[in-house]
Design an enzyme around this catalytic site. Structure first.
Site, PDB file in Angstrom:
ATOM      1  N   ASN A  28       0.951  -1.165   0.036  1.00 61.52           N
ATOM      2  CA  ASN A  28       0.018   0.176  -0.015  1.00 61.52           C
ATOM      3  C   ASN A  28       0.952   1.228   0.082  1.00 61.52           C
ATOM      4  O   ASN A  28       1.776   1.393   1.132  1.00 61.52           O
ATOM      5  CB  ASN A  28      -0.854  -0.164   1.341  1.00 61.52           C
ATOM      6  CG  ASN A  28      -1.538   1.063   1.453  1.00 61.52           C
ATOM      7  OD1 ASN A  28      -1.761   1.948   0.700  1.00 61.52           O
ATOM      8  ND2 ASN A  28      -1.860   1.290   2.888  1.00 61.52           N
ATOM      9  N   TRP A  29       0.933   1.851  -1.052  1.00 58.03           N
ATOM     10  CA  TRP A  29       2.067   3.030  -1.293  1.00 58.03           C
ATOM     11  C   TRP A  29       1.283   4.222  -0.671  1.00 58.03           C
ATOM     12  O   TRP A  29       2.008   5.306  -0.553  1.00 58.03           O
ATOM     13  CB  TRP A  29       2.210   3.199  -2.895  1.00 58.03           C
ATOM     14  CG  TRP A  29       2.940   2.109  -3.487  1.00 58.03           C
ATOM     15  CD1 TRP A  29       3.577   1.221  -2.707  1.00 58.03           C
ATOM     16  CD2 TRP A  29       3.574   2.160  -4.688  1.00 58.03           C
ATOM     17  NE1 TRP A  29       4.444   0.323  -3.705  1.00 58.03           N
ATOM     18  CE2 TRP A  29       4.085   1.145  -4.818  1.00 58.03           C
ATOM     19  CE3 TRP A  29       3.120   3.083  -5.864  1.00 58.03           C
ATOM     20  CZ2 TRP A  29       4.943   0.829  -6.036  1.00 58.03           C
ATOM     21  CZ3 TRP A  29       3.745   2.454  -7.085  1.00 58.03           C
ATOM     22  CH2 TRP A  29       4.540   1.587  -7.215  1.00 58.03           C
ATOM     23  N   LYS A  30       0.166   4.277  -0.177  1.00 61.32           N
ATOM     24  CA  LYS A  30      -0.379   5.523   0.407  1.00 61.32           C
ATOM     25  C   LYS A  30      -0.297   6.961  -0.373  1.00 61.32           C
ATOM     26  O   LYS A  30      -0.198   6.748  -1.722  1.00 61.32           O
ATOM     27  CB  LYS A  30      -0.084   5.823   1.789  1.00 61.32           C
ATOM     28  CG  LYS A  30      -0.069   4.361   2.716  1.00 61.32           C
ATOM     29  CD  LYS A  30       0.280   4.396   3.995  1.00 61.32           C
ATOM     30  CE  LYS A  30       0.088   3.041   4.875  1.00 61.32           C
ATOM     31  NZ  LYS A  30       0.338   2.993   6.199  1.00 61.32           N
ATOM     32  N   HIS A 111      -9.219   1.470   5.331  1.00 59.49           N
ATOM     33  CA  HIS A 111      -7.809   1.343   5.901  1.00 59.49           C
ATOM     34  C   HIS A 111      -7.917   2.544   7.269  1.00 59.49           C
ATOM     35  O   HIS A 111      -8.848   3.179   7.278  1.00 59.49           O
ATOM     36  CB  HIS A 111      -6.984   2.061   4.966  1.00 59.49           C
ATOM     37  CG  HIS A 111      -5.470   1.821   5.469  1.00 59.49           C
ATOM     38  ND1 HIS A 111      -5.037   2.788   6.633  1.00 59.49           N
ATOM     39  CD2 HIS A 111      -4.748   0.957   5.336  1.00 59.49           C
ATOM     40  CE1 HIS A 111      -3.660   2.634   6.825  1.00 59.49           C
ATOM     41  NE2 HIS A 111      -3.324   1.517   6.210  1.00 59.49           N
ATOM     42  N   GLU A 113      -6.212   4.878   8.375  1.00 59.11           N
ATOM     43  CA  GLU A 113      -6.014   5.950   8.058  1.00 59.11           C
ATOM     44  C   GLU A 113      -7.157   6.865   7.507  1.00 59.11           C
ATOM     45  O   GLU A 113      -7.394   7.904   7.724  1.00 59.11           O
ATOM     46  CB  GLU A 113      -4.811   6.290   6.928  1.00 59.11           C
ATOM     47  CG  GLU A 113      -3.239   5.893   7.872  1.00 59.11           C
ATOM     48  CD  GLU A 113      -2.241   5.292   7.067  1.00 59.11           C
ATOM     49  OE1 GLU A 113      -2.390   5.438   5.771  1.00 59.11           O
ATOM     50  OE2 GLU A 113      -1.509   4.913   7.741  1.00 59.11           O
ATOM     51  N   GLU A 183      -5.053  -5.167  10.820  1.00 58.02           N
ATOM     52  CA  GLU A 183      -3.862  -3.963  11.064  1.00 58.02           C
ATOM     53  C   GLU A 183      -3.857  -3.312  12.163  1.00 58.02           C
ATOM     54  O   GLU A 183      -4.827  -2.425  12.358  1.00 58.02           O
ATOM     55  CB  GLU A 183      -3.956  -3.277   9.935  1.00 58.02           C
ATOM     56  CG  GLU A 183      -3.685  -3.625   8.590  1.00 58.02           C
ATOM     57  CD  GLU A 183      -3.176  -2.648   7.356  1.00 58.02           C
ATOM     58  OE1 GLU A 183      -2.170  -2.898   7.013  1.00 58.02           O
ATOM     59  OE2 GLU A 183      -3.987  -1.585   7.155  1.00 58.02           O
ATOM     60  N   GLY A 189       3.179   1.785  10.707  1.00 63.59           N
ATOM     61  CA  GLY A 189       4.129   2.834  10.487  1.00 63.59           C
ATOM     62  C   GLY A 189       4.933   3.165  11.694  1.00 63.59           C
ATOM     63  O   GLY A 189       5.480   4.280  11.758  1.00 63.59           O
ATOM     64  N   SER A 225       3.843  -2.486  10.340  1.00 58.91           N
ATOM     65  CA  SER A 225       5.420  -2.811  10.499  1.00 58.91           C
ATOM     66  C   SER A 225       5.974  -4.086  10.143  1.00 58.91           C
ATOM     67  O   SER A 225       6.924  -4.456  10.605  1.00 58.91           O
ATOM     68  CB  SER A 225       5.883  -2.301  11.609  1.00 58.91           C
ATOM     69  OG  SER A 225       5.566  -0.947  12.046  1.00 58.91           O
ATOM     70  N   GLY A 246       3.192  -1.489   4.177  1.00 52.57           N
ATOM     71  CA  GLY A 246       3.158   0.232   3.986  1.00 52.57           C
ATOM     72  C   GLY A 246       4.786   0.470   3.592  1.00 52.57           C
ATOM     73  O   GLY A 246       5.085   0.315   2.364  1.00 52.57           O
ATOM     74  N   GLY A 247       5.297   1.008   4.432  1.00 49.85           N
ATOM     75  CA  GLY A 247       6.648   1.515   4.472  1.00 49.85           C
ATOM     76  C   GLY A 247       7.612   0.800   3.766  1.00 49.85           C
ATOM     77  O   GLY A 247       8.289   1.167   2.619  1.00 49.85           O
TER      78      GLY A 247
HETATM   79  P1  PGA Z   1       3.320  -0.107   7.546  1.00 49.00           P
HETATM   80  O1  PGA Z   1       1.754   0.254   7.029  1.00 49.00           O
HETATM   81  O2  PGA Z   1       3.662  -1.397   6.945  1.00 49.00           O
HETATM   82  O3  PGA Z   1       4.211   1.013   7.113  1.00 49.00           O
HETATM   83  O4  PGA Z   1       3.180  -0.105   9.166  1.00 49.00           O
HETATM   84  C1  PGA Z   1       0.998  -0.798   6.985  1.00 49.00           C
HETATM   85  C2  PGA Z   1      -0.460  -0.340   6.239  1.00 49.00           C
HETATM   86  O5  PGA Z   1      -1.018   0.874   6.679  1.00 49.00           O
HETATM   87  O6  PGA Z   1      -0.744  -1.095   5.407  1.00 49.00           O
END
Ligand code: PGA
Length: 274
Positions: A28-30, A111, A113, A183, A189, A225, A246-247
């Site tokens: 997920n590149w956000k 998600h 966020e 998640e 993150g 993470s 994510g990251g």
């Molecule tokens: P992260 O994000 O791997 O940077 O913790 C995961 C996500 O939000 O899907």
């Protein structure tokens, strides 16, 4: 008593289900990655051989431009959100028709966020899930508890509630187009993933809840993470059918390392031995 035994057996099978199947590894590149950066990422994936199902969720601009790069590499691509209306005066939103036009087959919904910063409610998330499935998308529904909910030990109630509200009025046959990403909000993150024990226990709880509520066995991805250092250990855990990353999913080398490490474990039979 007999019923409980039967349920236990069904849950046991659902936990083992992934042992015969490839993992789903999704990035997920956000709000990251320009088209150029996305193209560089896609180039590194060129020729990658894997048994896993790979998915990338770029921002909308890169999504359209990268469609052919992903198709060449057999990587599925999807949107990070989608509006629940077909069209109209909804400034800033994206419709199913627009996404289908570029061959996008997947969508992330709910998600944390989006729940947190854009105040998406379970009701809206449910409308989005239903609309996306009706429109032919495969949906990854994200659920997860906050740190306070984890510490107060009511996270199971929170997760159950999300599964009840977000999947309301989904028909039996529509569940085939669904996958859940667990998640924990506190692990996203932060560089601090949930412990292996927490992951195993929570995935089991989610699988059990889906069976009890809907009689459904869905793949459950872990997100929070995940990186090239912890992925292979997490992939070995029962009930983990893949990752939402994510990251570490922004860096092609790290993403490929995660794929390879879990692939090796797969080839070596390591993950698949109970
Ligand atoms: P992260 O994000 O791997 O940077 O913790 C995961 C996500 O939000 O899907």
């Amino acid at each position: 008593m007999e019923e409980r035994k039967e349920l236990e057996e069904i849950i046991r099978c659902s936990l083992k289900r992934h042992l015969k199947e490839p993992l789903i590894i999704a990035a997920n590149w956000k709000m990251n990655m320009t088209i150029l950066q996305g193209k560089q990422f896609a180039k590194k994936l060129d020729g990658i051989e894997t048994n896993h199902k790979l998915l990338v969720f770029p921002p909308y601009t890169a999504l359209a431009s990268l469609a052919s790069d992903f198709t060449r590499n057999k990587v599925g691509f999807g949107a990070q959100n989608m509006n629940q209306k077909d069209k109209g005066a909804y400034t800033g939103e994206i419709s199913s028709e627009m996404l289908k036009e570029i061959g996008c087959g997947y969508v992330l919904i709910g998600h944390s966020e989006r729940r947190l910063y854009y105040h998406e409610t379970d009701r809206e998330i449910n409308q989005k899930v239903r609309w996306a499935i009706e429109e032919g998308f495969k949906v990854i529904l994200c659920i997860g508890e906050t740190l306070v909910e984890r510490e107060q030990e009511n996270y199971k109630e929170v997760l159950k509630n999300q599964l009840m509200e977000d999947l309301r009025e989904i028909n039996r046959c529509e569940f085939d187009n669904l996958c859940i990403a667990y998640e924990p909000v506190w692990a996203i993150g932060t560089g601090k993933s949930a412990s292996l024990l927490q992951i195993e226990e929570t995935h089991r709880f989610i699988k059990e809840t889906l069976i009890t509520l809907y009689d459904q066995r869905l793949p459950i991805l872990y997100g929070g993470s995940v990186n090239e250092k912890n992925a292979s250990e997490i992939a070995k855990k029962e009930g983990v059918d893949g990752f939402l990353i994510g990251g570490a999913g922004l860096d092609a080398d790290k993403f490929i390392s995660i794929i390879k490490q879990t692939e090796n474990a797969w080839n070596g039979g390591e993950i698949w031995n109970p």
